[in-house]
Design an enzyme around this catalytic site. Structure first.
Site, PDB file in Angstrom:
ATOM      1  N   HIS A  17      44.492  29.873  55.653  1.00  0.00           N
ATOM      2  CA  HIS A  17      44.739  29.192  54.315  1.00  0.00           C
ATOM      3  C   HIS A  17      46.009  29.292  54.510  1.00  0.00           C
ATOM      4  CE1 HIS A  17      44.632  29.054  49.792  1.00  0.00           C
ATOM      5  NE2 HIS A  17      44.045  28.840  50.416  1.00  0.00           N
ATOM      6  N   GLU A  22      40.539  35.557  58.171  1.00  0.00           N
ATOM      7  CA  GLU A  22      39.640  35.266  57.061  1.00  0.00           C
ATOM      8  C   GLU A  22      38.860  36.358  57.590  1.00  0.00           C
ATOM      9  OE1 GLU A  22      40.033  31.177  55.364  1.00  0.00           O
ATOM     10  OE2 GLU A  22      42.080  30.663  55.076  1.00  0.00           O
ATOM     11  N   ASN A  66      33.377  27.247  43.907  1.00  0.00           N
ATOM     12  CA  ASN A  66      33.656  28.829  44.200  1.00  0.00           C
ATOM     13  C   ASN A  66      32.540  29.054  43.621  1.00  0.00           C
ATOM     14  OD1 ASN A  66      35.112  27.577  46.399  1.00  0.00           O
ATOM     15  ND2 ASN A  66      37.276  28.025  45.177  1.00  0.00           N
ATOM     16  N   ASP A 121      41.350  38.044  55.013  1.00  0.00           N
ATOM     17  CA  ASP A 121      41.466  37.538  54.045  1.00  0.00           C
ATOM     18  C   ASP A 121      39.803  37.452  53.601  1.00  0.00           C
ATOM     19  OD1 ASP A 121      41.343  36.144  51.588  1.00  0.00           O
ATOM     20  OD2 ASP A 121      42.860  34.567  52.419  1.00  0.00           O
ATOM     21  N   LYS A 178      37.071  33.092  42.683  1.00  0.00           N
ATOM     22  CA  LYS A 178      36.206  32.870  43.312  1.00  0.00           C
ATOM     23  C   LYS A 178      34.443  33.084  43.106  1.00  0.00           C
ATOM     24  CE  LYS A 178      38.872  31.050  45.968  1.00  0.00           C
ATOM     25  NZ  LYS A 178      39.499  30.812  47.332  1.00  0.00           N
ATOM     26  N   HIS A 189      36.420  34.143  50.449  1.00  0.00           N
ATOM     27  CA  HIS A 189      35.006  34.036  50.392  1.00  0.00           C
ATOM     28  C   HIS A 189      33.390  34.242  50.425  1.00  0.00           C
ATOM     29  CE1 HIS A 189      36.694  29.537  49.220  1.00  0.00           C
ATOM     30  NE2 HIS A 189      37.911  30.213  50.565  1.00  0.00           N
ATOM     31  N   SER A 191      37.903  29.637  55.187  1.00  0.00           N
ATOM     32  CA  SER A 191      37.838  28.247  53.524  1.00  0.00           C
ATOM     33  C   SER A 191      36.492  26.944  53.480  1.00  0.00           C
ATOM     34  CB  SER A 191      38.887  28.609  52.611  1.00  0.00           C
ATOM     35  OG  SER A 191      39.853  27.704  53.621  1.00  0.00           O
TER      36      SER A 191
HETATM   37  C1  LIG Z   1      41.598  30.200  47.417  1.00  0.00           C
HETATM   38  C2  LIG Z   1      41.623  31.417  48.338  1.00  0.00           C
HETATM   39  C3  LIG Z   1      42.988  31.730  48.850  1.00  0.00           C
HETATM   40  C4  LIG Z   1      43.651  31.342  47.043  1.00  0.00           C
HETATM   41  O1  LIG Z   1      43.500  32.476  46.096  1.00  0.00           O
HETATM   42  P1  LIG Z   1      43.313  31.774  44.309  1.00  0.00           P
HETATM   43  O2  LIG Z   1      43.061  33.320  43.767  1.00  0.00           O
HETATM   44  O3  LIG Z   1      42.670  30.981  44.562  1.00  0.00           O
HETATM   45  O4  LIG Z   1      45.335  31.654  44.574  1.00  0.00           O
HETATM   46  C5  LIG Z   1      43.532  32.341  49.114  1.00  0.00           C
HETATM   47  N1  LIG Z   1      42.415  32.579  50.752  1.00  0.00           N
HETATM   48  C6  LIG Z   1      42.202  31.936  50.700  1.00  0.00           C
HETATM   49  C7  LIG Z   1      41.498  32.240  52.036  1.00  0.00           C
HETATM   50  C8  LIG Z   1      41.163  30.900  49.665  1.00  0.00           C
HETATM   51  O5  LIG Z   1      40.276  30.424  50.198  1.00  0.00           O
END
Ligand SMILES: *Cc1c(COP(=O)(O)O)cnc(C)c1O
Length: 388
Positions: free
Chosen positions: A135, A179, A47, A209, A243, A212, A183
């Site tokens: 997620h 999101e 990522n 969220d 990421k 990404h 993801s």
């Molecule tokens: C990776 C991810 C998370 C978790 O984040 P981390 O910091 O890796 O725990 C949360 N939401 C989405 C959409 C993700 O892809």
């Protein structure tokens, strides 16, 4: 005990037969490459979308300029006890300033953020409406909350509208969860439309969220909401720092009262040792430099456009338009085999299998990165075209 071990072992064997067994690979990341069992492959599973984690010079520059009081490897306690190093406040102020929000709050991970924020806000008498493909951390957050929750069809505004219309009068508060870039599918939520819809209901909060998209999208790298011009309408904007931002942790940008509520009620914030100040200082360094990294964002956008166009010209339809491109396979064992074959050809891609994605939709997940050189991009396109 023997019976338990036997049962567990039998379950693991079933996973193996279905092609869904997981194990930890011994691999070393070296810039944009991955070294595994003597093989050097292009890392297309990371990522690290902007290539910041691979940029050792950047980290060296940070270390060189960092004040010694920032280079502390442990917080030794929760931020509510003695762990609230001033660098956390600096990071939160920097994030809030960028987002134009009253405040921000930093967490140890995106997983902590998503499992903690929903239970802190959604009580009995509330409703959470989440996209079907959010997620696992958001699903766990809903499960831990006292609220009713329901998942609307993926990116389906009609379904969401209908659910809002029929439920609005029955709940004290409704939280819409999505999101921005999904993801595992790489497609994007219709943020502008969701915002239009949400504006019609004063008791609806919008939670996005941007795991990404943070760093990658928008003029300052703040994500898809910035790009779409809807930042003021996102009540809870979560970004992750592990990421594209090449660090660790996560944050929410929000109103001051919402932040104070989280400090008082969010269990994964309260009952955990804070991130090491060193990590927060590195995050702060990246966050301060993100707006000026437009060159890296443009390069990633260019590569992304080129790969999609080239594959589409070859008759390979790509389901997303983003830097995350799912290559559908279906069967888990076949996805494993294709991943191994790609690895033999120098492309490190990993299969994504149930339960991460729905049964029967195993895929390879291609994540593009800004530090690929043209020759590598062409090699990848040529290889994928030969497999269609
Ligand atoms: C990776 C991810 C998370 C978790 O984040 P981390 O910091 O890796 O725990 C949360 N939401 C989405 C959409 C993700 O892809």
């Amino acid at each position: 005990m023997d019976k338990l071990i036997n049962d567990l072992q039998a379950n693991l064997e079933e996973l193996k037969i279905a092609g869904n067994y997981r194990s930890l690979a011994h691999a070393v990341q070296e810039g944009r490459y991955l070294l595994k069992q003597g093989e050097c492959m292009l890392n297309l599973s990371s990522n690290d979308y902007l290539g910041l984690a691979a940029d050792h010079a950047l980290y060296a520059e940070f270390l060189h300029n960092a004040p010694p009081e920032h280079l502390i490897p442990s917080s030794s306690s929760s931020r509510l006890l003695t762990g609230n190093h001033p660098v956390f406040d600096e990071l939160e102020v920097a994030l809030a300033r960028l987002y134009g929000t009253q405040s921000a709050l930093v967490f140890n991970s995106g997983y902590d953020a998503n499992t903690g924020i929903l239970p802190a806000f959604a009580q009995r008498g509330d409703l959470i409406l989440a996209d079907k493909l959010v997620h696992a951390s958001l699903i766990d957050g809903m499960r831990l909350s006292q609220a009713h929750w329901f998942r609307f069809k993926h990116n389906n505004l009609t379904h969401l509208t209908r659910l809002l219309q029929s439920n609005a009068a029955n709940y004290r508060r409704i939280i819409i969860v999505t999101e921005s870039i999904f993801s595992m599918d790489g497609d994007e939520a219709p943020l502008r439309d969701i915002v239009q819809l949400k504006r019609q209901y004063p008791h609806v909060l919008l939670y996005v969220d941007e795991a990404h998209a943070f760093g990658v999208r928008g003029p300052k790298g703040l994500g898809c909401a910035e790009e779409a011009g809807v930042l003021p309408d996102i009540d809870l904007l979560v970004g992750t720092l592990g990421k594209a931002a090449a660090s660790a942790g996560a944050f929410v940008a929000c109103n001051q009262t919402l932040r104070n509520h989280l400090v008082n009620h969010m269990r994964p914030f309260i009952f955990t040792t804070a991130l090491p100040p060193l990590v927060a200082a590195w995050s702060l360094y990246i966050v301060r430099h993100l707006p000026e990294m437009q060159g890296r964002r443009q390069r990633l956008a260019e590569i992304t456009r080129h790969v999609h166009d080239a594959l589409n010209r070859q008759g390979i339809q790509t389901a997303s338009r983003s830097h995350i491109i799912p290559l559908p396979v279906g069967d888990s064992t076949q996805a494993l085999q294709l991943a191994e074959e790609m690895q033999r050809h120098g492309f490190y891609l990993l299969p994504v299998r149930p339960p991460t994605v729905p049964e029967g939709t195993a895929r390879l997940r291609l994540s593009l990165r800004a530090d690929l050189v043209d020759e590598e991009v062409e090699k990848l396109i040529k290889y994928l075209s030969s497999k269609k």
